[in-house]
Design a protein around this motif. Sequence first.
Motif, PDB file in Angstrom:
ATOM      1  N   ILE A   4       0.850  -1.200   0.000  1.00  0.00           N
ATOM      2  CA  ILE A   4       0.000   0.000   0.000  1.00  0.00           C
ATOM      3  C   ILE A   4       0.883   1.246   0.000  1.00  0.00           C
ATOM      4  O   ILE A   4       0.639   2.205  -0.730  1.00  0.00           O
ATOM      5  CB  ILE A   4      -0.942   0.009   1.223  1.00  0.00           C
ATOM      6  CG1 ILE A   4      -1.874  -1.197   1.185  1.00  0.00           C
ATOM      7  CG2 ILE A   4      -1.765   1.294   1.267  1.00  0.00           C
ATOM      8  CD1 ILE A   4      -2.570  -1.478   2.521  1.00  0.00           C
ATOM      9  N   ASP A   5       1.916   1.196   0.836  1.00  0.00           N
ATOM     10  CA  ASP A   5       2.877   2.294   0.919  1.00  0.00           C
ATOM     11  C   ASP A   5       3.406   2.651  -0.470  1.00  0.00           C
ATOM     12  O   ASP A   5       3.401   3.807  -0.892  1.00  0.00           O
ATOM     13  CB  ASP A   5       4.045   1.839   1.813  1.00  0.00           C
ATOM     14  CG  ASP A   5       4.480   2.952   2.753  1.00  0.00           C
ATOM     15  OD1 ASP A   5       3.748   3.953   2.868  1.00  0.00           O
ATOM     16  OD2 ASP A   5       5.546   2.800   3.365  1.00  0.00           O
ATOM     17  N   GLU A   6       3.830   1.643  -1.172  1.00  0.00           N
ATOM     18  CA  GLU A   6       4.361   1.860  -2.518  1.00  0.00           C
ATOM     19  C   GLU A   6       3.304   2.439  -3.445  1.00  0.00           C
ATOM     20  O   GLU A   6       3.585   3.345  -4.236  1.00  0.00           O
ATOM     21  CB  GLU A   6       4.853   0.534  -3.113  1.00  0.00           C
ATOM     22  CG  GLU A   6       6.300   0.235  -2.784  1.00  0.00           C
ATOM     23  CD  GLU A   6       6.739  -1.062  -3.443  1.00  0.00           C
ATOM     24  OE1 GLU A   6       6.427  -1.248  -4.644  1.00  0.00           O
ATOM     25  OE2 GLU A   6       7.353  -1.889  -2.748  1.00  0.00           O
ATOM     26  N   ALA A   7       2.093   1.870  -3.337  1.00  0.00           N
ATOM     27  CA  ALA A   7       1.013   2.339  -4.209  1.00  0.00           C
ATOM     28  C   ALA A   7       0.713   3.809  -3.931  1.00  0.00           C
ATOM     29  O   ALA A   7       0.472   4.599  -4.860  1.00  0.00           O
ATOM     30  CB  ALA A   7      -0.241   1.489  -3.996  1.00  0.00           C
ATOM     31  N   LEU A   8       0.769   4.211  -2.659  1.00  0.00           N
ATOM     32  CA  LEU A   8       0.507   5.612  -2.306  1.00  0.00           C
ATOM     33  C   LEU A   8       1.614   6.508  -2.850  1.00  0.00           C
ATOM     34  O   LEU A   8       1.364   7.606  -3.334  1.00  0.00           O
ATOM     35  CB  LEU A   8       0.390   5.768  -0.782  1.00  0.00           C
ATOM     36  CG  LEU A   8      -0.795   5.063  -0.107  1.00  0.00           C
ATOM     37  CD1 LEU A   8      -0.782   5.318   1.402  1.00  0.00           C
ATOM     38  CD2 LEU A   8      -2.126   5.521  -0.700  1.00  0.00           C
ATOM     39  N   GLU A   9       2.849   6.001  -2.770  1.00  0.00           N
ATOM     40  CA  GLU A   9       3.974   6.788  -3.272  1.00  0.00           C
ATOM     41  C   GLU A   9       3.866   7.038  -4.774  1.00  0.00           C
ATOM     42  O   GLU A   9       4.181   8.104  -5.266  1.00  0.00           O
ATOM     43  CB  GLU A   9       5.291   6.069  -2.971  1.00  0.00           C
ATOM     44  CG  GLU A   9       5.906   6.543  -1.665  1.00  0.00           C
ATOM     45  CD  GLU A   9       7.153   5.745  -1.317  1.00  0.00           C
ATOM     46  OE1 GLU A   9       7.963   5.469  -2.238  1.00  0.00           O
ATOM     47  OE2 GLU A   9       7.293   5.379  -0.142  1.00  0.00           O
ATOM     48  N   ARG A  10       3.419   5.989  -5.482  1.00  0.00           N
ATOM     49  CA  ARG A  10       3.303   6.092  -6.940  1.00  0.00           C
ATOM     50  C   ARG A  10       2.082   6.910  -7.365  1.00  0.00           C
ATOM     51  O   ARG A  10       1.995   7.344  -8.503  1.00  0.00           O
ATOM     52  CB  ARG A  10       3.161   4.678  -7.543  1.00  0.00           C
ATOM     53  CG  ARG A  10       4.458   3.919  -7.693  1.00  0.00           C
ATOM     54  CD  ARG A  10       4.240   2.727  -8.621  1.00  0.00           C
ATOM     55  NE  ARG A  10       3.120   1.893  -8.202  1.00  0.00           N
ATOM     56  CZ  ARG A  10       3.226   0.800  -7.453  1.00  0.00           C
ATOM     57  NH1 ARG A  10       4.400   0.392  -7.033  1.00  0.00           N
ATOM     58  NH2 ARG A  10       2.141   0.112  -7.112  1.00  0.00           N
ATOM     59  N   ALA A  11       1.122   7.090  -6.448  1.00  0.00           N
ATOM     60  CA  ALA A  11      -0.163   7.678  -6.850  1.00  0.00           C
ATOM     61  C   ALA A  11      -0.054   9.176  -7.096  1.00  0.00           C
ATOM     62  O   ALA A  11       0.807   9.857  -6.532  1.00  0.00           O
ATOM     63  CB  ALA A  11      -1.209   7.406  -5.771  1.00  0.00           C
ATOM     64  N   LYS A  12      -0.944   9.679  -7.941  1.00  0.00           N
ATOM     65  CA  LYS A  12      -1.033  11.114  -8.205  1.00  0.00           C
ATOM     66  C   LYS A  12      -1.608  11.828  -6.988  1.00  0.00           C
ATOM     67  O   LYS A  12      -2.423  11.270  -6.255  1.00  0.00           O
ATOM     68  CB  LYS A  12      -1.978  11.367  -9.390  1.00  0.00           C
ATOM     69  CG  LYS A  12      -1.397  10.998 -10.714  1.00  0.00           C
ATOM     70  CD  LYS A  12      -2.354  11.433 -11.828  1.00  0.00           C
ATOM     71  CE  LYS A  12      -2.096  10.637 -13.086  1.00  0.00           C
ATOM     72  NZ  LYS A  12      -3.301  10.365 -13.851  1.00  0.00           N
ATOM     73  N   ARG A  13      -1.253  13.073  -6.815  1.00  0.00           N
ATOM     74  CA  ARG A  13      -1.774  13.870  -5.718  1.00  0.00           C
ATOM     75  C   ARG A  13      -3.311  13.943  -5.779  1.00  0.00           C
ATOM     76  O   ARG A  13      -3.985  13.877  -4.756  1.00  0.00           O
ATOM     77  CB  ARG A  13      -1.152  15.286  -5.770  1.00  0.00           C
ATOM     78  CG  ARG A  13      -1.530  16.207  -4.612  1.00  0.00           C
ATOM     79  CD  ARG A  13      -1.011  15.721  -3.254  1.00  0.00           C
ATOM     80  NE  ARG A  13       0.435  15.594  -3.203  1.00  0.00           N
ATOM     81  CZ  ARG A  13       1.268  16.539  -2.732  1.00  0.00           C
ATOM     82  NH1 ARG A  13       0.773  17.677  -2.281  1.00  0.00           N
ATOM     83  NH2 ARG A  13       2.568  16.351  -2.688  1.00  0.00           N
ATOM     84  N   SER A  14      -3.856  14.040  -6.984  1.00  0.00           N
ATOM     85  CA  SER A  14      -5.312  14.141  -7.124  1.00  0.00           C
ATOM     86  C   SER A  14      -6.016  12.885  -6.604  1.00  0.00           C
ATOM     87  O   SER A  14      -7.072  12.943  -5.998  1.00  0.00           O
ATOM     88  CB  SER A  14      -5.691  14.390  -8.586  1.00  0.00           C
ATOM     89  OG  SER A  14      -5.214  13.310  -9.384  1.00  0.00           O
ATOM     90  N   THR A  15      -5.396  11.740  -6.851  1.00  0.00           N
ATOM     91  CA  THR A  15      -5.947  10.481  -6.334  1.00  0.00           C
ATOM     92  C   THR A  15      -5.929  10.496  -4.815  1.00  0.00           C
ATOM     93  O   THR A  15      -6.902  10.116  -4.159  1.00  0.00           O
ATOM     94  CB  THR A  15      -5.119   9.278  -6.835  1.00  0.00           C
ATOM     95  OG1 THR A  15      -5.101   9.307  -8.252  1.00  0.00           O
ATOM     96  CG2 THR A  15      -5.690   7.958  -6.343  1.00  0.00           C
ATOM     97  N   LEU A  16      -4.818  10.932  -4.252  1.00  0.00           N
ATOM     98  CA  LEU A  16      -4.660  10.899  -2.797  1.00  0.00           C
ATOM     99  C   LEU A  16      -5.623  11.854  -2.114  1.00  0.00           C
ATOM    100  O   LEU A  16      -5.995  11.657  -0.962  1.00  0.00           O
ATOM    101  CB  LEU A  16      -3.216  11.248  -2.418  1.00  0.00           C
ATOM    102  CG  LEU A  16      -2.148  10.277  -2.930  1.00  0.00           C
ATOM    103  CD1 LEU A  16      -0.762  10.741  -2.504  1.00  0.00           C
ATOM    104  CD2 LEU A  16      -2.404   8.866  -2.416  1.00  0.00           C
ATOM    105  N   LYS A  17      -6.018  12.912  -2.821  1.00  0.00           N
ATOM    106  CA  LYS A  17      -6.921  13.906  -2.230  1.00  0.00           C
ATOM    107  C   LYS A  17      -8.383  13.477  -2.296  1.00  0.00           C
ATOM    108  O   LYS A  17      -9.215  14.025  -1.570  1.00  0.00           O
ATOM    109  CB  LYS A  17      -6.750  15.258  -2.933  1.00  0.00           C
ATOM    110  CG  LYS A  17      -5.509  16.010  -2.487  1.00  0.00           C
ATOM    111  CD  LYS A  17      -5.558  17.436  -2.987  1.00  0.00           C
ATOM    112  CE  LYS A  17      -4.595  18.314  -2.196  1.00  0.00           C
ATOM    113  NZ  LYS A  17      -4.605  19.692  -2.680  1.00  0.00           N
TER     114      LYS A  17
END
Lengths: 555, 555
Positions: free
Chosen positions: B505-518
Motif C-alpha cells: 500500500i505504501d508503494e502504491a501511495l507513493e506512486r499515486a497522483k496527488r489528485s488520487t490521494l486527495k
Amino acid sequence: MSKNEKLTFVALGGAGEIGMNMYLYGYGPVGDQRFILVDVGLTFPDMDTTPGVDLIMADPSFIEARADRLEAIIITHAHEDHVGALGLLYPKLQAPVIARNFTALIARQKLERSGLDPKVVQTAPVWPETMTFGPFTVGFVPVSHSIPEASGLVIDTPAGRIFHTGDFKLDPDPQVGEPFDEEMFREIGASGVKALVCDSTNVFSPRPGRSEADIVDPIRSLMRDAKGLVVATTFASNIARLKTLAQAAHDEGRSVVVLGRAMNTMIQNGFASGVLKNFPPTVDVKESDGIARENLFMLATGSQGERRAATAQLASQSYMGFRLKEGDTFLFSSKTIPGNETSVGRILNLMSETGVTVIEDDDTYHVSGHANRPDLERVHELLKPANLIPMHGEHRHLREHVNIANAKGINAVLAPNGTIVDLTGDTAQVVDHIETGRTYLDGKVLIGAMDGVVRERIRMATRGHVVVSVMMEADGTPADRPWVDCEGLPDPQKGVLSELLEAEIDEALERAKRSTLKDDEALENLVVKAVRMESDRLIGKKPVVTVMINRFDEG
Amino acid sequence: MSKNEKLTFVALGGAGEIGMNMYLYGYGPVGDQRFILVDVGLTFPDMDTTPGVDLIMADPSFIEARADRLEAIIITHAHEDHVGALGLLYPKLQAPVIARNFTALIARQKLERSGLDPKVVQTAPVWPETMTFGPFTVGFVPVSHSIPEASGLVIDTPAGRIFHTGDFKLDPDPQVGEPFDEEMFREIGASGVKALVCDSTNVFSPRPGRSEADIVDPIRSLMRDAKGLVVATTFASNIARLKTLAQAAHDEGRSVVVLGRAMNTMIQNGFASGVLKNFPPTVDVKESDGIARENLFMLATGSQGERRAATAQLASQSYMGFRLKEGDTFLFSSKTIPGNETSVGRILNLMSETGVTVIEDDDTYHVSGHANRPDLERVHELLKPANLIPMHGEHRHLREHVNIANAKGINAVLAPNGTIVDLTGDTAQVVDHIETGRTYLDGKVLIGAMDGVVRERIRMATRGHVVVSVMMEADGTPADRPWVDCEGLPDPQKGVLSELLEAEIDEALERAKRSTLKDDEALENLVVKAVRMESDRLIGKKPVVTVMINRFDEG
C-alpha cells in the motif's frame, strides 16, 4: 525378524471420515521403523465448518518428521480421496510413488500441476508380481470399483501378510477393467493373512452389491424411449459408466457429446492408459446444433451439484451456448453424497422450472462402487484374516464393521485416525496413539485446521464485523471522534448503526480513565466491550470487533 | 357475485420450498379485494446461504400494504413452518388470528413471546361449524398429521368452495387426535369443490402412507428387548409419538424422563389443550440417578442434530449431568430432513465413539406425517376438485403434483410463490405475478434477503477481511505508514502478511497522483486494488477490503 522389530499400522486420515485416505505401515525396531504410506487423499470443504477453504487433507506431520524413512508412497486408485493431495503434500514426503498404469497417469498429472517432477511415479505390475520397498513386498491385486485399475494390496512383511483392500466392490462384470477374481482372493487367503485392512463405507448397506452390467439394459431402454435430448451426469472418473452411457446412446442412434473438462480429460486418460477401448465417436458441443434433439446424448460433469460444473450451468442457464428445454430428459446416473442434498436439490428445482424430466435417486441407473455388508462378509470368508482393521469410514462405519467381524469370530480392532495398531504378534492390538488432524489448502497456503483462521471467518459470517478507528493524542486524549465501519450487520436505517456505535464509543472514551486511554490493550478492550454491548442492545448481535488505534506521539 | 369480483389465490411462501408457508386468498373487486391469510410460517437458515441469520420467513410486503383489508389470519396447525413467524410478522398484519384449540394455544405463546396481545387469537370450532370473515366462510376440517389438531380448511366464497388441505396424512388410527374421516371428505367433495389447494411434500413417495398405529408394537418390543437405558428422539410437537414412546416404555416397566424444554412445553400444551390424555407418569432427570438403566427411558429433543438440543448434548458429553454409556440404546424415531444429514451424522459418530447402540433411518419406528402419492390421489378422488393447486413443496414437488393431477384429468395449476391464480371462473388460471421474497430475522432486526447484509458475511467467510487504516495530511500526502489488520486470512508467518500488504500500500501511495490521494473514493479504490492483487499473489486469496481514511484537514 528380530525380537524388537514391530509391524505397525496407523491411519493418518480416512479412519474417522469418508475421504482423505492416508494410511501408514511401519516395520522395524521401534524408533527406527521403515514406512510405506498408502494413499494421499483429499476431502472437500463445506460452509458449515470450513468456509473459504479450497481442499482438505490429512495432517502429514507424523510421517513428515520421519520422511527419511519413508520407502514408498503407494496409491491404490485414482479417486480424489486417495490421490488428490499428492501434489500438495509430496514436497513434505519425497518418496517414490507407486501405482498401476491408469492411476500412475493421474498421479503424474497431480504432480505436474503442482510444478513437481512426475518421474517420481513408477508404474506397478499386477499381482502375483510384486515390488519390494525396504522390509515390505507389495503386490497390486486388481479389484473392481467405480474407477479403472483399482487395487487391493498384498503387503508381505517379515511379520506376516497384510491385505489392504483399498476401495472395492465385488463385480463379476464391471464393463471396464478386471472382474472380481474370487479364486485369486481365495489363494491369497490360503497363504495366511495376518490382517485385513478393509473398506467400510457401505457397511450399513444390507443387500449384496449389484454389478455394473445390471444397469446396461435399463440405460439402453432409456436412450431408446426418451423423446428428446438425453443428458446424463456421473463422476467423471467412472469410466465404465461413461462408456455404458455413451455406448447405449450410440447404439440407439444418438450422437454423443461430452461436456466439461474433467470428463474429457478422464476419457483421454482412459485412452492413454489403455483401459478404455471402443468408446463411441463423440461430437463437439459446438457442432451439435445441426443434430435433432432426439438424436443427441450429452455426458455432463457435476453429479453432486457443483456450481461451476456442466450440470449446474445447464440447469441454471446454458453451457457453452447450449440450453435444456421442456421434453429433455436428465439422468443422474449417480448417488448424492450425504451433505450434497441441498446443492443437488437446487438443480432439480431449476430443471423443474424448465420442465426437464429428471431421473435421480434411482437404482435402476446406478450401482455403488463399494462392497456392501454381505460382500464384506464374503471377503472376510475368502481371506480368512487373523485380524481385521476397518478403514475408510466414519466412526460408526468402523464400529459396525468391527461388530460384523466379531460376530464371525474374527479379532477386529477399532482404530480411528491416530491409533497405532501393533500387528507383530498373532493378535492385533492398540499400543499407542499419535496426534492426527487436518490440513487445509486455503488459497495457495497450507494451514492447520486448528490455526484459528477458519474460526475467525465463521465468527465474521455469523456475527458480522465492526471495525473501529480511534485516533489518540500523545497526551492520551482522543484526537478525533472514533470512526466505525460495519460489515455484515443489519442496519435498521442505512448508516445509523455506525453512528450510534460511534456515539457509544465516544461516551465510553469520555468516561474512561487516562491510564486506560494510554494503554493500547486496555483501550482496545474498552472499545470492543462498548461496541459488543451496544450492538447487542440495538440489533441483538455481538459482532467481531477490530480496533485500529492511531496515536500521535511522534516527536 | 358481481361481474368484476374475483376470487384469487397467491402463495407468498411455501410454494417453492418446504417451509415458511403463507398463502393469501382474496375475494372482491380487483383493487379492493378482502383477504384471508393462511399460515405464517418459518424456515430455518443454513451456513451455505444464510450464515448468522436466526430465522427465515416469507416477505409479507404484498399483504402488509393491504393489511386494512385483511379479514383474518388462519393457522392450520402448530408446526413452526405454519405458525412460527406469527409473533414476528403480526405487527405488520394486525388481524384476528383463528385456529383450533391446541394451535391457538401455541399461537398465543408466539405472540406473548413477542410482547404482543394473545387475545387476538380466537379458537375455531370444528367442521361442519364455520366462521365468517368478510366474503369468506371457513370451516376447520380435522386431518391427521404429526401434530395434534391439524386442519384442512373448507373456504366457501361467493365464487365457490375451496379446500385448502394444510399439511396432512390419511391415518385411520393416529393414536392422538382425530383419525382420517373418509366420509367427511366425500361429503365435502359431493357439494362441489372448485379448487383443491394441496400439500405436496411427499409427492415423490410412491407407497401409501403408514399409520402411527403400525409402529406401536415394534416400539414396545424395542423397550422390552433393550438391555440398558433407552433414549428416543423425535419432534417435540409430535405428541402422538411422544405418547407412543412413553407408553411403551411405561408398559415395559421403564420410568419415563423427558429431556429438553421444547418437549416438556409441548407435553404441557397437550394437557392444557386437552388433546393429550393418560400420558404415563414422568420422573425428573435429577431423580433418575437411583433408577437402574434397564428400567429407564428418556425422551430427548434434537432429532435433526441441533447443537444445543438434548440429543447433541447427550452425544457429546452430558445433559444435566446425565451421560450415555456403552450398552444404551438410542432411537431416532424420526426422519432426517434433507440438509441435516451432516449434523445428524456428527451425532451418530459421537454415539459410536461412546459405544451406544443407535437405531436410525429405520421405518420400523417412524412414519411420516404427510400424504404420499397414492394418498394424494385418493384425496383427489374423494374431493373431485375442478381445479388443483399444489402447495407446500419445492418447485419439483409442485410440478410432479401437477403431473399427477393432469394424468387424472384434473386441471392443475403450477403456481409457485407470487403467481396469482384466478379461481373465479370454472377453470383456474394464472393471471398475474407479484414480487415475493424472504425476510430474515437477524438478531432482533427483520431484514430483506436482498439487503446485502448476508452477502457481505458470506464474502468475509470465504475470502477473509482486510482492514486498512490510512492517515493523510491536509496537503494530500500520507501522514504515516498505512496500517493493516487481517481477519480470517492465512498468514504464512505470523504477522508477515499484514507487513507485506502495508509495504505494498505504501508503494502504491507513493506512486499515486496527488489528485488520487486527495479524493477519498479514488484513494479507497487504489488501496483496495493494491491489497487484493498483492494478497492474491502472496496467498492466493482476494479478500474483502475495508479502508478507513483519516484526513488531518481541521482548521
